[in-house]
Write a protein that holds these residues in place. Structure first.
Motif, mmCIF file in Angstrom:
data_model
loop_
_atom_site.group_PDB
_atom_site.id
_atom_site.type_symbol
_atom_site.label_atom_id
_atom_site.label_comp_id
_atom_site.label_asym_id
_atom_site.label_seq_id
_atom_site.Cartn_x
_atom_site.Cartn_y
_atom_site.Cartn_z
ATOM 1 N N SER A 12 -0.405 -4.804 59.443
ATOM 2 C CA SER A 12 -1.796 -5.249 59.559
ATOM 3 C C SER A 12 -2.719 -4.054 59.705
ATOM 4 O O SER A 12 -2.320 -2.991 60.191
ATOM 5 C CB SER A 12 -1.953 -6.186 60.763
ATOM 6 N N ASN A 13 -3.951 -4.242 59.260
ATOM 7 C CA ASN A 13 -4.982 -3.203 59.364
ATOM 8 C C ASN A 13 -6.060 -3.662 60.334
ATOM 9 O O ASN A 13 -6.461 -4.832 60.332
ATOM 10 C CB ASN A 13 -5.609 -2.933 57.990
ATOM 11 N N PHE A 14 -6.549 -2.746 61.157
ATOM 12 C CA PHE A 14 -7.628 -3.059 62.085
ATOM 13 C C PHE A 14 -8.391 -1.776 62.397
ATOM 14 O O PHE A 14 -7.963 -0.669 62.044
ATOM 15 C CB PHE A 14 -7.090 -3.705 63.374
ATOM 16 N N TYR A 15 -9.558 -1.956 63.024
ATOM 17 C CA TYR A 15 -10.427 -0.816 63.322
ATOM 18 C C TYR A 15 -10.405 -0.520 64.824
ATOM 19 O O TYR A 15 -10.349 -1.428 65.649
ATOM 20 C CB TYR A 15 -11.865 -1.116 62.897
ATOM 21 N N VAL A 16 -10.481 0.782 65.149
ATOM 22 C CA VAL A 16 -10.583 1.219 66.541
ATOM 23 C C VAL A 16 -11.723 2.223 66.646
ATOM 24 O O VAL A 16 -12.025 2.948 65.692
ATOM 25 C CB VAL A 16 -9.263 1.853 67.044
ATOM 26 N N PHE A 17 -12.379 2.263 67.811
ATOM 27 C CA PHE A 17 -13.439 3.236 68.052
ATOM 28 C C PHE A 17 -12.810 4.566 68.457
ATOM 29 O O PHE A 17 -11.855 4.605 69.225
ATOM 30 C CB PHE A 17 -14.385 2.753 69.141
ATOM 31 N N GLU A 27 -17.455 4.776 58.648
ATOM 32 C CA GLU A 27 -17.264 3.428 59.176
ATOM 33 C C GLU A 27 -17.853 3.377 60.584
ATOM 34 O O GLU A 27 -17.556 4.250 61.405
ATOM 35 C CB GLU A 27 -15.777 3.054 59.228
ATOM 36 N N TYR A 28 -18.693 2.388 60.836
ATOM 37 C CA TYR A 28 -19.292 2.271 62.175
ATOM 38 C C TYR A 28 -19.712 0.837 62.434
ATOM 39 O O TYR A 28 -19.819 0.021 61.517
ATOM 40 C CB TYR A 28 -20.489 3.214 62.316
ATOM 41 N N GLU A 75 -12.424 3.887 63.121
ATOM 42 C CA GLU A 75 -11.428 4.348 62.158
ATOM 43 C C GLU A 75 -10.479 3.204 61.832
ATOM 44 O O GLU A 75 -10.155 2.374 62.695
ATOM 45 C CB GLU A 75 -10.642 5.524 62.739
ATOM 46 N N LYS A 76 -10.044 3.189 60.605
ATOM 47 C CA LYS A 76 -9.115 2.168 60.157
ATOM 48 C C LYS A 76 -7.690 2.593 60.486
ATOM 49 O O LYS A 76 -7.272 3.705 60.162
ATOM 50 C CB LYS A 76 -9.255 1.947 58.648
ATOM 51 N N VAL A 77 -6.967 1.719 61.148
ATOM 52 C CA VAL A 77 -5.594 2.014 61.579
ATOM 53 C C VAL A 77 -4.658 0.951 60.992
ATOM 54 O O VAL A 77 -4.986 -0.239 60.994
ATOM 55 C CB VAL A 77 -5.490 2.021 63.120
ATOM 56 N N THR A 78 -3.537 1.417 60.488
ATOM 57 C CA THR A 78 -2.516 0.499 59.964
ATOM 58 C C THR A 78 -1.375 0.413 60.967
ATOM 59 O O THR A 78 -0.814 1.437 61.378
ATOM 60 C CB THR A 78 -1.983 0.989 58.607
ATOM 61 N N ARG A 79 -1.054 -0.806 61.374
ATOM 62 C CA ARG A 79 0.031 -1.015 62.335
ATOM 63 C C ARG A 79 1.169 -1.765 61.627
ATOM 64 O O ARG A 79 0.937 -2.777 60.963
ATOM 65 C CB ARG A 79 -0.473 -1.823 63.523
ATOM 66 N N GLU A 80 2.374 -1.238 61.793
ATOM 67 C CA GLU A 80 3.527 -1.840 61.140
ATOM 68 C C GLU A 80 4.640 -2.018 62.165
ATOM 69 O O GLU A 80 5.012 -1.083 62.876
ATOM 70 C CB GLU A 80 4.004 -0.959 59.986
ATOM 71 N N TYR A 81 5.171 -3.252 62.257
ATOM 72 C CA TYR A 81 6.244 -3.567 63.196
ATOM 73 C C TYR A 81 7.586 -3.607 62.450
ATOM 74 O O TYR A 81 7.654 -4.007 61.278
ATOM 75 C CB TYR A 81 6.033 -4.951 63.830
#
Length: 397
Positions: free
Chosen positions: A261-266, A295-296, A325-331
């Protein structure tokens, strides 16, 4: 003339023409497309009319080829008004400065009133307000809104049960309720306690009333647990049943969790722009330049501006731009199953009271499809299953 307001902004002059051949002179002006209006003939050799300030230079050219004399009687319009204002700039600056000073003073804090608190608690509240930046002489634009102030005070001062915050003009009013006030005894009307869901009873505590069930009994919704009718059958006494019946209940929930999944973090970078807003007009005050973040997220906070006791249709606006920033998380499959279980537990806890406890859980089904883990879990929960049911006159007979 239809567009006199338009001409007012460019400037209007009143011209007096004297001499021989003034008719020919007027005709030459008309042929040159010079706009004149309010033409009045004063005597045989005199004409008065109005014209645009921008055409005066052209008028002088035509005067050279005639025997007429030109005299400017009156000057009106924005350019001449501006000249007069600049000539009396001291008064203008003083008036503007006076209004600005009054406006700034009207948007400062000049009083903090606290009611309902003991001296020790009041001192603690004032100290906490100072730490929050709320003090006499500070602009209200840079302070939190009343809801945020109320929440922060309640969280930081344990002695407070409730605090009401109100901003009236330039004064903050705080109404305090402390925790040491005696609680009013709960008045209960005659009632029974019945089951609100299917369960197996695991613990009982009857404070008032007569128990109708035993440990390990299976009960269904609406079944009588504690009766409010006590005493002899021929002369029953109706009371408010009171007690706690803990039962084992069951819940089932399903969770779908993507493995990737992709999500954004500050990332902590932010820029604040301040401006004054009047309708659609926005005048920058602080924080100029373009936002360089790719991205903001933008957060806008508006503070109303007051003049004395009146609220103006002007707002002071804070625009906060936070870089993300866009972060990709993979389980992995094992991590995804464990995370899905945690999500299922949180989902169940949101349905339960604070006193309820999860006794056990069992995975009924799990699978991996289309990059997702799908899991179904059965939960065993220990919770209070009793709810009040009023006793009516017909029930007591």
């Amino acid at each position: 003339m239809k567009n006199q307001w338009i001409e007012f902004y460019s400037g209007i002059v009143t011209v007096k023409i004297t001499g021989k051949g003034i008719e020919r002179f007027i005709n030459s002006l008309t042929r040159a497309n010079l706009v004149i209006w309010n033409v009045k003939k004063c005597g045989t050799n005199t004409i008065i009319f109005k014209m645009k300030l921008s055409d005066v230079h052209e008028l002088r050219k035509h005067k050279r080829n005639s025997d007429c004399k030109i005299r400017f009687l009156q000057r009106s319009g924005a350019p001449f008004l501006l000249k007069r204002l600049l000539r009396n700039s001291g008064f203008l600056i003083g008036a503007v400065g006076f209004i600005l000073v009054i406006m700034i003073l009207s948007n400062m804090v000049w009083g903090i009133e606290i009611k309902g608190a003991k001296p020790v608690t009041e001192h603690q509240i004032r100290k906490e307000l100072t730490n929050m930046g709320i003090k006499v002489g500070k602009l209200q634009f840079y302070m939190d809104d009343v809801e945020t102030i109320q929440r922060k005070l309640t969280n930081k001062i344990e002695e407070l049960t409730w605090v009401g915050v109100e901003l009236r003009g330039t004064t903050y009013h705080f109404q305090v309720v402390e925790k040491n006030q005696p609680k009013k005894p709960e008045v209960l009307s005659p009632r029974n306690l019945v089951a609100k869901k299917k369960a197996i009873i695991v613990k009982m505590f009857v404070e008032n009333g007569k128990s109708q069930v035993k440990l390990h009994d299976r009960v269904v919704p609406g079944q009588l647990l504690i009766s409010g009718s006590i005493g002899k059958e021929d002369k029953p006494k109706i009371v408010a049943a009171k007690g706690e019946i803990l039962g084992e209940t069951w819940y089932k929930t399903s969770v779908n969790l993507p493995l990737k999944s992709n999500f954004y973090v500050f990332n902590g970078q932010e820029k604040i722009k301040q401006s004054v807003s009047l309708g659609k007009l926005k005048i920058p005050v602080w924080g100029f330049g373009k936002i360089q973040y790719k991205e903001y997220e933008k957060e806008t906070l508006e503070k109303n501006i007051r003049f004395l006791k009146w609220e103006l249709p002007i707002t002071y606006v804070f625009d906060t731009y936070r870089e993300r920033e866009k972060v990709t998380r993979e389980y992995s499959r094992e991590e995804a199953i464990e995370m899905a279980k945690n999500l299922a537990r949180e989902d169940i806890k949101s349905l339960l009271s604070e006193e309820a406890k999860i006794k056990g859980e069992k995975v009924l089904h799990q699978s991996f499809e289309n990059g997702k883990v799908k899991i179904s879990i059965h939960f065993q929960v220990i919770e209070n299953i009793a709810k009040a049911e009023p006793i009516t006159q017909g029930d007591s007979e």
